[in-house]
Scaffold this motif. Structure first.
Motif, PDB file in Angstrom:
ATOM      1  N   SER A 182     -12.331 -57.057   0.450  1.00 48.16           N
ATOM      2  CA  SER A 182     -12.246 -56.780  -1.155  1.00 48.16           C
ATOM      3  C   SER A 182     -10.609 -56.203  -1.228  1.00 48.16           C
ATOM      4  O   SER A 182     -10.054 -56.632  -1.940  1.00 48.16           O
TER       5      SER A 182
ATOM      6  N   ARG B  27     -28.423 -61.457   8.805  1.00 47.89           N
ATOM      7  CA  ARG B  27     -28.459 -62.689   8.147  1.00 47.89           C
ATOM      8  C   ARG B  27     -28.926 -63.691   9.344  1.00 47.89           C
ATOM      9  O   ARG B  27     -29.721 -64.410   9.116  1.00 47.89           O
TER      10      ARG B  27
ATOM     11  N   GLN C  36      -8.633 -59.185  -1.342  1.00 46.38           N
ATOM     12  CA  GLN C  36      -8.629 -59.745  -2.530  1.00 46.38           C
ATOM     13  C   GLN C  36      -8.028 -59.323  -3.894  1.00 46.38           C
ATOM     14  O   GLN C  36      -7.401 -59.924  -4.974  1.00 46.38           O
TER      15      GLN C  36
ATOM     16  N   ASP D  51     -24.716 -51.684  -0.121  1.00 46.89           N
ATOM     17  CA  ASP D  51     -23.407 -51.211   0.114  1.00 46.89           C
ATOM     18  C   ASP D  51     -22.580 -52.100   1.174  1.00 46.89           C
ATOM     19  O   ASP D  51     -22.454 -51.516   2.445  1.00 46.89           O
ATOM     20  N   GLU D  52     -22.594 -53.313   0.881  1.00 50.52           N
ATOM     21  CA  GLU D  52     -21.866 -54.302   2.000  1.00 50.52           C
ATOM     22  C   GLU D  52     -21.080 -55.154   1.222  1.00 50.52           C
ATOM     23  O   GLU D  52     -21.711 -55.873   0.438  1.00 50.52           O
ATOM     24  N   GLY D  53     -20.055 -55.621   1.582  1.00 49.11           N
ATOM     25  CA  GLY D  53     -19.013 -56.361   0.765  1.00 49.11           C
ATOM     26  C   GLY D  53     -19.712 -57.964   0.634  1.00 49.11           C
ATOM     27  O   GLY D  53     -20.049 -58.304  -0.438  1.00 49.11           O
ATOM     28  N   ASN D  54     -20.107 -58.438   1.782  1.00 47.30           N
ATOM     29  CA  ASN D  54     -20.408 -59.811   1.583  1.00 47.30           C
ATOM     30  C   ASN D  54     -21.836 -59.924   0.901  1.00 47.30           C
ATOM     31  O   ASN D  54     -22.041 -60.859   0.239  1.00 47.30           O
ATOM     32  N   SER D  55     -22.890 -58.878   1.094  1.00 47.29           N
ATOM     33  CA  SER D  55     -23.977 -59.030   0.229  1.00 47.29           C
ATOM     34  C   SER D  55     -23.840 -58.795  -1.221  1.00 47.29           C
ATOM     35  O   SER D  55     -24.534 -59.601  -2.037  1.00 47.29           O
TER      36      SER D  55
ATOM     37  N   LEU E  43     -10.955 -48.364  -3.272  1.00 47.87           N
ATOM     38  CA  LEU E  43     -11.753 -49.481  -2.447  1.00 47.87           C
ATOM     39  C   LEU E  43     -11.583 -49.322  -1.036  1.00 47.87           C
ATOM     40  O   LEU E  43     -10.370 -49.424  -0.748  1.00 47.87           O
TER      41      LEU E  43
ATOM     42  N   PRO F 230     -28.110 -61.491   0.763  1.00 53.14           N
ATOM     43  CA  PRO F 230     -27.519 -60.050   0.254  1.00 53.14           C
ATOM     44  C   PRO F 230     -28.429 -59.145   1.153  1.00 53.14           C
ATOM     45  O   PRO F 230     -29.003 -58.352   0.700  1.00 53.14           O
TER      46      PRO F 230
ATOM     47  N   PRO G 237     -13.590 -58.298  -5.099  1.00 55.25           N
ATOM     48  CA  PRO G 237     -13.380 -57.272  -4.593  1.00 55.25           C
ATOM     49  C   PRO G 237     -14.515 -56.294  -4.783  1.00 55.25           C
ATOM     50  O   PRO G 237     -14.097 -55.302  -5.569  1.00 55.25           O
ATOM     51  N   ILE G 238     -15.539 -56.352  -3.951  1.00 58.47           N
ATOM     52  CA  ILE G 238     -16.834 -55.550  -4.565  1.00 58.47           C
ATOM     53  C   ILE G 238     -17.447 -55.145  -3.431  1.00 58.47           C
ATOM     54  O   ILE G 238     -17.661 -56.122  -2.236  1.00 58.47           O
ATOM     55  N   ARG G 239     -17.926 -53.915  -3.075  1.00 56.12           N
ATOM     56  CA  ARG G 239     -18.675 -53.457  -2.024  1.00 56.12           C
ATOM     57  C   ARG G 239     -20.057 -52.822  -2.294  1.00 56.12           C
ATOM     58  O   ARG G 239     -21.142 -53.104  -1.833  1.00 56.12           O
TER      59      ARG G 239
ATOM     60  N   ARG H 137     -21.304 -59.593  -2.955  1.00 51.93           N
ATOM     61  CA  ARG H 137     -20.761 -60.895  -3.404  1.00 51.93           C
ATOM     62  C   ARG H 137     -21.849 -61.818  -3.758  1.00 51.93           C
ATOM     63  O   ARG H 137     -21.886 -62.507  -4.588  1.00 51.93           O
TER      64      ARG H 137
ATOM     65  N   GLU I 224     -12.747 -51.605   1.661  1.00 45.40           N
ATOM     66  CA  GLU I 224     -13.542 -52.489   2.654  1.00 45.40           C
ATOM     67  C   GLU I 224     -12.563 -53.675   2.584  1.00 45.40           C
ATOM     68  O   GLU I 224     -11.547 -53.887   1.684  1.00 45.40           O
TER      69      GLU I 224
END
Lengths: 88, 88, 88, 88, 88
Positions: free
Chosen positions: C62, D64, C65, E58-62, C57, D73, E73-75, E64, C59
């Motif tokens: 992430s 954003r 977390q 492919d962006e963490g905040n998006s 992972l 997103p 913990p995702i991207r 989520r 990022e």
């Protein structure tokens, strides 16, 4: 993180207090000890010298935490001298 | 950070107050003084002129801090004129 | 996320408490089981061994977390051992 | 930011209210007016038409702010039509 | 966003509750319908099947926000099935 090698210094005035007194290292990124075509300009937390192999952290939030600050215009920082790379 | 060279200006209207009066510099990224195939469109904090070698910061949060703002649609900014690159 | 293979360890002292006791894995990124020319230095959450195929992972938010922390100078972390890649 | 050229539309249903009514532009990234091998799928803030040269902002927080929202997103957005690129 | 094609599944245990029950899709990135050498491991919000063309964020905040969570913990996430790419 990435492994790099210090190949020079960049002399430039940046009009932001964060950079007062900071050296800017020109670091070639390495792949298994060999230079690649990529490089980064980094600030230095470890006193890295010419030609030394270093560990580079390249993320803004992480870089700021290395400096113990919550804001600051920084992304790439040399965080360690590489003592050895043990391949398996 | 990266080292680039100013090779032109981009003329475009962006419908956001941040860009009012901002120049958009077309900057070729350099590798040891040589042009690479990569480039970035940057705003300018230092009054960089044509063909000058510049230091580019390419991270949103850092760029906003260079402008002293907490929000703003910006990522790539010219933060310094490069006076010299001293290789070792 | 990316699939990588552990090809070594990096020995380096990083002056930040986050890294106390953390191993730094040298991971080659893979494309369908074949090495690519890219690599990442990662911390390890799963006890990955030499030559194991792993899930990385890459990022900052992430990664933090995964460690259950809100701050910490970390971006790339090995989060799983890859048991199989089933192509269709 | 990057300069791109609109080469098509992507038709896809995304199950999130942000995308209701949004067009998804397929944009080839350009290098000095020439197509590169890279592209991005962008939302559109300027009504860009087929084959137009556009300015693309590719960072989540910036994107954003272009929409005036604090969450959403989104990462890549067409923020301007490029009227001219003046090289020096 | 990027357009990809589902070419397989990755089987790996990740020790974080976010991934409980999540499939990990191996997605080749495409350029105008042709495979490139790049890929991403993504979670799946749309029930994408083998060989389907998909839209990848492919962006963490998006990512989520697609899940409606503020941490996680995702991207990289598959957010849509691509029905058509209309080139102009």
């Amino acid at each position: 993180m990435k492994v790099g090698r210090v190949i020079g210094n960049v002399v430039s005035t940046i009009n932001h207090e964060f950079f007062d007194g900071e050296r800017l290292l020109l670091c070639k990124l390495l792949d298994r000890g060999e230079d690649t075509s990529a490089y980064l300009i980094c600030t230095d937390r470890v006193g890295a010298g010419a030609d030394e192999m270093v560990l580079i952290l390249d993320e803004g939030n992480s870089a700021r935490q290395i400096y113990g600050i919550s804001t600051g215009p920084i992304r790439s920082v040399v965080v360690g001298i590489v003592d050895a790379v043990d391949e398996v």
